[in-house]
Write a protein that holds these residues in place. Structure first.
Motif, PDB file in Angstrom:
ATOM      1  N   LEU A  99       0.817  -1.214   0.000  1.00 23.05           N
ATOM      2  CA  LEU A  99       0.000   0.000   0.000  1.00 23.05           C
ATOM      3  C   LEU A  99       0.851   1.264   0.000  1.00 23.05           C
ATOM      4  CD1 LEU A  99      -2.841  -1.021   2.488  1.00 23.05           C
ATOM      5  CD2 LEU A  99      -2.928  -0.907  -0.011  1.00 23.05           C
ATOM      6  N   PHE A 100       2.120   1.142   0.378  1.00 21.30           N
ATOM      7  CA  PHE A 100       3.045   2.273   0.292  1.00 21.30           C
ATOM      8  C   PHE A 100       3.810   2.261  -1.027  1.00 21.30           C
ATOM      9  CE2 PHE A 100       2.414   2.026   4.865  1.00 21.30           C
ATOM     10  CZ  PHE A 100       2.321   3.366   5.222  1.00 21.30           C
ATOM     11  N   VAL A 101       4.242   1.067  -1.454  1.00 16.86           N
ATOM     12  CA  VAL A 101       5.084   0.957  -2.643  1.00 16.86           C
ATOM     13  C   VAL A 101       4.303   1.255  -3.916  1.00 16.86           C
ATOM     14  CG1 VAL A 101       6.432  -0.638  -4.060  1.00 16.86           C
ATOM     15  CG2 VAL A 101       6.678  -0.661  -1.565  1.00 16.86           C
ATOM     16  N   LEU A 102       3.101   0.691  -4.049  1.00 17.70           N
ATOM     17  CA  LEU A 102       2.335   0.828  -5.285  1.00 17.70           C
ATOM     18  C   LEU A 102       1.998   2.285  -5.606  1.00 17.70           C
ATOM     19  CD1 LEU A 102       1.198  -0.926  -7.540  1.00 17.70           C
ATOM     20  CD2 LEU A 102      -0.947  -1.068  -6.276  1.00 17.70           C
ATOM     21  N   PRO A 103       1.475   3.072  -4.657  1.00 15.08           N
ATOM     22  CA  PRO A 103       1.221   4.490  -4.980  1.00 15.08           C
ATOM     23  C   PRO A 103       2.484   5.249  -5.358  1.00 15.08           C
ATOM     24  CG  PRO A 103       0.034   3.858  -2.988  1.00 15.08           C
ATOM     25  CD  PRO A 103       0.964   2.738  -3.311  1.00 15.08           C
ATOM     26  N   ALA A 104       3.630   4.878  -4.746  1.00 16.88           N
ATOM     27  CA  ALA A 104       4.881   5.559  -5.074  1.00 16.88           C
ATOM     28  C   ALA A 104       5.275   5.286  -6.527  1.00 16.88           C
ATOM     29  CB  ALA A 104       5.986   5.099  -4.133  1.00 16.88           C
ATOM     30  N   ILE A 105       5.143   4.033  -6.955  1.00 11.58           N
ATOM     31  CA  ILE A 105       5.478   3.687  -8.340  1.00 11.58           C
ATOM     32  C   ILE A 105       4.532   4.380  -9.313  1.00 11.58           C
ATOM     33  CG2 ILE A 105       5.675   1.813 -10.004  1.00 11.58           C
ATOM     34  CD1 ILE A 105       6.397  -0.041  -7.706  1.00 11.58           C
ATOM     35  N   ILE A 106       3.236   4.345  -8.998  1.00  9.83           N
ATOM     36  CA  ILE A 106       2.249   4.987  -9.868  1.00  9.83           C
ATOM     37  C   ILE A 106       2.504   6.499  -9.930  1.00  9.83           C
ATOM     38  CG2 ILE A 106      -0.203   5.529 -10.132  1.00  9.83           C
ATOM     39  CD1 ILE A 106      -0.819   2.780  -8.934  1.00  9.83           C
ATOM     40  N   GLY A 107       2.776   7.105  -8.764  1.00 13.68           N
ATOM     41  CA  GLY A 107       3.006   8.542  -8.729  1.00 13.68           C
ATOM     42  C   GLY A 107       4.231   8.952  -9.516  1.00 13.68           C
TER      43      GLY A 107
END
Length: 337
Positions: free
Chosen positions: A310-318
């Protein structure tokens, strides 16, 4: 907390299967187009190759992040499936990794060598792209055929290898249509027209083979009312293919207004095809052998990994969204200073 959404042994594997599927889909679309640009190097004029590199340069590293994420999720969330799949696909995975390394090295070195040596690294960039695309197509065909070691499986895997590579060239050509102009854009339109035919052939082959090798998949698609409820998937795919073909016949335009349409259509085709394939094999992560529930790690382990995701995925998308926003518009002259 584990029981907040019901039985954690059910909902957590579903969540991770969804995340892994999302990562695979995004990878196939994003790295698919930059692999496709690499494949088109073989047919491109030497004067156009720098502009082609400029069209993918800001994005290709981030695009490959999705492959790392997908494989990482398979390893930590479904370790039993990871062992079975990687054992069956060891050689094509090795070829893919060598291809990815060769692409990365060639991408950097072609910009630093003397002009007389640049052709060698352009060839290496094409070779790495070809190795990666063919190995991924081979793995897709082998997976669809249930990872069975038979002559029919090898023949089908060879067909999907060629068709997936050609479909990557197609989506790569549509990306070049969007990011370039002039003679290179006109050439990209011609490439896309050829690649679209191979994409259709690959989709037809997988659509026929999946129910042929599995009575369960045949029942899921052709029993009533499933046949009617699922009709929008193939019909939508056919409509998008037809629409892309019509647009390609009228491109490029003087105003360049519709240059983005073929790429958007390609994304739509890939997405519908992916959902059709995912529906066919669900709930199996190893076809007809291992379900996502049987292959999943312990719920406690999955919960810890979910918090991290939940922390890693938004960072990659962002990061990816920011990169595409900053480098929007047409590719400019390639510069390394």
């Amino acid at each position: 907390m584990l029981t907040l959404f019901g039985d954690p042994a059910v909902w957590l594997p579903l969540v991770f299967a969804g995340l892994m599927g999302l990562a695979i889909l995004i990878y196939v679309v994003l790295d698919g187009y930059d692999l496709g640009v690499g494949l088109l190097f073989a047919a491109a004029d030497p004067a156009d190759k720098d502009r082609m590199i400029a069209a993918i340069g800001p994005f290709w590293d981030a695009n490959e992040t999705w492959l790392v994420l997908a494989v990482g999720l398979l390893l930590v969330a479904f370790p039993a499936a990871h062992g079975l799949i990687l054992t069956a696909l060891y050689l094509p995975v090795l070829v893919m990794l060598i291809g990815l390394i060769l692409r990365g090295v060639a991408f950097e070195f072609r910009a630093k060598v003397k002009p007389a040596q640049k052709g060698w690294w352009n060839g290496a960039f094409f070779a790495g792209s070809l190795m990666t695309a063919l190995s991924q197509g081979w793995m897709l065909g082998f997976y669809v055929m249930g990872l069975n070691d038979t002559p029919a499986t090898y023949g089908f895997a060879a067909l999907t290898a060629v068709c997936l590579a050609a479909s990557y060239a197609f989506i790569g050509a549509t990306w070049l249509m969007y990011k370039t102009e002039g003679a290179l854009q006109r050439q990209a339109v011609r490439w896309a027209r050829v690649g679209l035919g191979f994409l259709v052939l690959g989709l037809a082959a997988v659509s026929v083979a999946s129910p042929w090798v599995s009575a369960r998949i045949f029942e899921k698609w052709f029993s009533l009312p499933n046949f009617i409820l699922l009709a929008p998937l193939p019909l939508g795919c056919a409509a998008l293919i037809t629409g892309v073909w019509i647009v390609l016949r009228h491109l490029p335009t003087g105003s360049d207004r519709f240059a983005w349409v073929p790429f958007a259509g390609a994304v739509g085709i890939y997405t519908l095809a992916f959902f059709g394939l995912a529906y066919s094999f669900f709930p199996y992560v190893v076809p007809e052998k291992l379900t996502i529930f049987a292959a999943a790690s312990a719920p406690e382990s999955l919960m810890i990994m979910l918090v991290g995701a939940l922390f890693v995925l938004p960072a990659i998308i962002g990061y990816s969204a920011f990169a595409y926003f900053v480098f929007r518009g047409k590719a400019t002259e390639l510069r390394y200073d």
